[in-house]
Design an enzyme around this catalytic site. Structure first.
Site, PDB file in Angstrom:
ATOM      1  N   GLU A 249       0.881  -1.169   0.000  1.00 17.40           N
ATOM      2  CA  GLU A 249       0.000   0.000   0.000  1.00 17.40           C
ATOM      3  C   GLU A 249       0.915   1.213   0.000  1.00 17.40           C
ATOM      4  O   GLU A 249       1.661   1.447   0.947  1.00 17.40           O
ATOM      5  CB  GLU A 249      -0.908  -0.011   1.224  1.00 17.40           C
ATOM      6  CG  GLU A 249      -1.976   1.072   1.187  1.00 17.40           C
ATOM      7  CD  GLU A 249      -1.942   1.933   2.412  1.00 17.40           C
ATOM      8  OE1 GLU A 249      -1.433   3.069   2.311  1.00 17.40           O
ATOM      9  OE2 GLU A 249      -2.424   1.495   3.460  1.00 17.40           O
TER      10      GLU A 249
ATOM     11  N   CYS B 235      -3.119   7.524   5.312  1.00 15.69           N
ATOM     12  CA  CYS B 235      -3.045   7.184   3.891  1.00 15.69           C
ATOM     13  C   CYS B 235      -4.346   7.505   3.177  1.00 15.69           C
ATOM     14  O   CYS B 235      -4.383   7.570   1.946  1.00 15.69           O
ATOM     15  CB  CYS B 235      -2.685   5.717   3.715  1.00 15.69           C
ATOM     16  SG  CYS B 235      -3.668   4.592   4.725  1.00 15.69           S
TER      17      CYS B 235
END
Length: 506
Positions: A264, A301
């Site tokens: 990620e 994020c």
């Protein structure tokens, strides 16, 4: 009681020191020394994981579930030490650690325990033999998901618990039946050590093989490179920067036996504000957006860094309300000095881009974040890829479109994202329907009338997306579907019941 780290690695149940040490860089309090990881220690941990694999993969689902439950209990038993240590190392406030992140970490361990007890994740399929079928008989075929082998996990900087040593990747791999080797993050080595001690205590309580878990702290790039290229590692879970993740992804692909790298890597998480919603609620949305931008110093994020809006009075109201709210925000401590420096550099660079207007500018002090807000038009956005790059911190960019067609063009040009948000009222339904087929190709999670900060740990959650949000668009790092990353289907043909895995004889 203040926790004093022992500063050693944890390899197959043993505390192991190395010749060199590094010092932590806490936001408050004293620094502590920790042993530096080496390729030799990585090899030792990987060999221990492989040595444990056969026995651990053969454990029952109930035994693994009890192990996961025990890890959650051991983390909770250390709540005071973990909270104090993580606060000092990261600068995150006490409620974030004690009341949010530690409970989330424990809850996702328990969620995986429940998930594997249920057994549906095994996707068991059986085609019984048809010996009399013409023109050819059919054999007995049984399929089930099986663990892939030892898994490497890289801890994240921004979640010292939920995405790190005992976080979601570790929980999913252990639930699947895979031993784990964690490369701890240097931003919070003390919290990582405490989490590792909790896992080890749970392993001892539940009789798990010694090599089921190891933690390697610190070390230079060769440590991470050695880990992802070690021939005994069969998959990698990573949360971090695009640059670092892409380098490790390439190393995985270059192995003699390429392995999956579930990275990620970042996202700007754009919001599309449709016409009626903006006209009716522009100021309200601007104020709420500012709050989301600054949550946790913008170090999520899923931070919604981009607002794509139709030009007009509603856009003005959005901008002005966001400006007023951001100007009232005080400085917040960032996770590391390096992250703070990169944030300031990114904000400075954004302000120098042609066609970009500064709405809110600040001067963050050392290791702190203060907000920035910029504005541009759609043409400038679409002609400058740099504007779509993540600036990790409380920075927002408003992109003004002249009409819905231009907004759709922006959507079609987006790179992969973790999330995309649509702000809409009832009268925007047709516009939303037009955008949705475009947006669902760009992100793993699509929201309406909310903000993406805060990722629910649940069966239906998807935390991933097309590249560069993640390196595998078909995977998620949050939610029970994430277990599938560490399993592979195996078909057994004509094997007698006495030989089949226990889960095929239930």
């Amino acid at each position: 009681m203040t926790y004093h780290p022992h500063g050693k690695h944890l390899i197959a149940g043993e505390r192991v020191a190395s010749d060199k040490t590094f010092s932590s860089d806490p936001a408050t309090g004293d620094a502590h020394d920790f042993s530096v990881g080496t390729p030799e220690l990585v090899n030792r941990a990987c060999e221990a994981a492989e040595g444990a694999f056969d026995a651990y993969a053969a454990t029952s689902r109930e035994d693994r579930a009890a192990f996961l439950d025990a890890i959650a209990e051991e983390l909770e038993a250390r709540v005071d030490e973990i909270t104090e240590t993580a606060m000092a190392e990261t600068g995150l406030p006490e409620p974030r650690i004690r009341s949010v992140e530690l409970p989330r970490t424990a809850n996702q361990l328990r969620l995986f325990a429940k998930h594997i007890r249920d057994g549906a994740y095994l996707d068991v399929r059986h085609d019984p033999a048809m010996p009399d079928r013409q023109p050819m008989p059919r054999p007995d075929l049984r399929m089930i998901q099986r663990p892939i082998g030892p898994v490497a996990v890289f801890g994240a900087s921004n979640f010292p618990l939920a995405f790190s040593t005992a976080g979601g990747d570790t929980a999913a791999a252990l639930a699947a039946g895979c031993p784990v080797v964690v490369k701890g993050h240097g931003a919070h080595p003390g919290a990582g050590e405490l989490a590792a001690e909790a896992i080890q205590a749970a392993a001892e309580r539940t009789g798990m093989p010694k090599g089921v878990f190891s933690l390697i702290q610190g070390g230079d790039r060769t440590v991470g490179q050695t880990l992802v290229q070690h021939p005994l590692i069969k998959a990698v879970g990573f949360t971090g920067s695009l640059k670092g993740g892409r380098a490790l992804f390439d190393l995985c692909a270059q192995r003699d036996e390429p392995i999956p790298f579930y990275g990620e890597l970042g996202s700007v998480n754009p919001m599309f504000l449709l016409a009626e919603a903006t006209a009716a609620r522009g100021a309200e949305l601007g104020k709420a957006w500012a709050g989301s931008l600054c949550m946790g110093a913008g170090q999520f994020c899923t931070n919604p860094g981009i607002a794509v809006v139709l030009d007009g009075p509603g856009a003005d109201a959005l901008r002005d309300a966001a400006k007023d709210a951001l100007e009232e925000m005080g400085p917040q401590t960032m996770l590391t000095s390096g992250i703070a420096s990169s944030y300031k550099d990114g904000a400075t660079a954004m302000g120098k881009e042609a066609g970009v207007t500064a709405i809110v500018t600040t001067d963050p002090a050392e290791r702190s974040a203060t907000p920035f807000l910029f504005e541009t038009d759609a043409e400038t956005w679409m002609s400058n890829e740099a504007l779509g790059e993540e600036v990790f911190g409380p920075l927002g960019l408003i992109v003004r479109c002249r009409d819905a067609a231009q907004m759709e063009k922006i959507a079609r040009g987006l790179k992969g994202q973790l999330t995309i948000t649509i702000h809409m009222d009832d009268g925007d339904a047709d516009a939303a329907k037009t955008l949705l087929p475009v947006l669902e190709r760009k992100a793993g999670r699509i929201l309406a009338n909310g903000f993406p900060t805060g990722v629910e740990v649940a069966d239906a959650m998807v935390h991933g997306g097309p590249y560069p949000a993640s390196t595998n668009f078909g995977a998620t790092s949050v939610g029970t579907l994430s277990i599938r990353r560490f399993l592979r289907p195996v078909c057994y043909q004509n094997l007698p019941d006495a030989v089949l895995p226990a889960d095929l004889n239930g």
